[in-house]
Scaffold this active site. Structure first.
Site, PDB file in Angstrom:
ATOM      1  N   GLU A  15       0.498  -1.458   5.671  1.00  0.00           N
ATOM      2  CA  GLU A  15       1.559  -0.880   6.505  1.00  0.00           C
ATOM      3  C   GLU A  15       1.226   0.546   6.896  1.00  0.00           C
ATOM      4  O   GLU A  15       1.471   0.972   8.033  1.00  0.00           O
ATOM      5  CB  GLU A  15       2.900  -0.938   5.763  1.00  0.00           C
ATOM      6  CG  GLU A  15       4.121  -0.560   6.606  1.00  0.00           C
ATOM      7  CD  GLU A  15       4.481   0.913   6.594  1.00  0.00           C
ATOM      8  OE1 GLU A  15       5.398   1.288   7.333  1.00  0.00           O
ATOM      9  OE2 GLU A  15       3.843   1.703   5.859  1.00  0.00           O
ATOM     10  N   ASP A  57       0.826  -1.209   0.000  1.00  0.00           N
ATOM     11  CA  ASP A  57       0.000   0.000   0.000  1.00  0.00           C
ATOM     12  C   ASP A  57       0.862   1.263   0.000  1.00  0.00           C
ATOM     13  O   ASP A  57       2.043   1.234   0.309  1.00  0.00           O
ATOM     14  CB  ASP A  57      -0.933   0.008   1.216  1.00  0.00           C
ATOM     15  CG  ASP A  57      -0.185  -0.040   2.544  1.00  0.00           C
ATOM     16  OD1 ASP A  57       0.842  -0.742   2.628  1.00  0.00           O
ATOM     17  OD2 ASP A  57      -0.626   0.632   3.489  1.00  0.00           O
TER      18      ASP A  57
END
Length: 199
Positions: free
Chosen positions: A80, A25
């Site tokens: 994350e 991400d």
């Protein structure tokens, strides 16, 4: 590649006690097309979106290592940027205790081998100094850095003996001014495939 029950992707190459990680991400909440601009060694966006070098740069390093068949287990974590969701869930699994070292590719700048995250030591001085020495054989200038905040490797502190995070050459992450040094990224890719990770 395989997908674990938490939604993370991973791949195993050969026999190794090393875990390499990046995250899938970026800090962007919207799905917008990124228009790239090159300025010297740097790539950035046109200023209307973030670049997402955090952590597309880490993905590039790992994919290059996979392409060159460097032994290791490669993990691509989800979430994350919103609390290390994928790595925190995975860290509860017994299977991660087999690893001796974990290297995340997800730090800004040019020279950090992160030794502390979440106000605690994440890897030993011996490990960080040895890793700097190996990476710097290719002309890089890594040094141990105790100013780390948090990335996926922090989820495994206390589970895997040596956990670190390496600089991958991005700057101004999470902003519209984010940029990535492409030449540095190339040098890092060439450096990591020369390291004897098991020793």
């Amino acid at each position: 590649t395989k997908r674990d029950k938490h939604g993370n992707y991973f791949l195993e190459i050969g026999e190794s006690s090393t875990l390499f990680t990046c995250h899938l991400d970026t800090a962007c909440k919207d799905h917008n097309k990124v228009t790239h601009i090159l300025e010297g060694n740097f790539i950035k966006s046109d200023g209307t979106t973030i670049l997402g070098a955090d952590d597309k740069a880490g993905m590039c390093v790992i994919l290059y290592m996979i392409e060159n068949k460097i032994p290791g287990t490669y993990y691509f974590f989800i979430g994350e940027e919103v609390g290390c969701i994928g790595s925190r869930k995975s860290a509860r699994e017994e299977e991660f205790t087999i690893f001796d070292r974990l290297i995340s590719f997800d730090s800004r700048g040019y020279n950090s081998v992160i030794t502390h995250q979440m106000w605690s030591r994440c890897c030993s001085s011996e490990f960080s100094e040895a890793l700097c020495k190996e990476l710097n054989k290719s002309g890089l200038k890594y040094i141990p850095d105790n100013t780390g905040i948090v990335t996926d490797s922090a989820s495994f502190m206390g589970i895997i003996p040596e956990c670190t995070n390496l600089s991958v050459g991005y700057f101004n992450e999470h902003t519209l001014n984010e940029k990535q040094d492409i030449e540095f990224l190339k040098k890092l890719c060439e450096s990591v495939i020369k390291v004897d990770w098991e020793s």
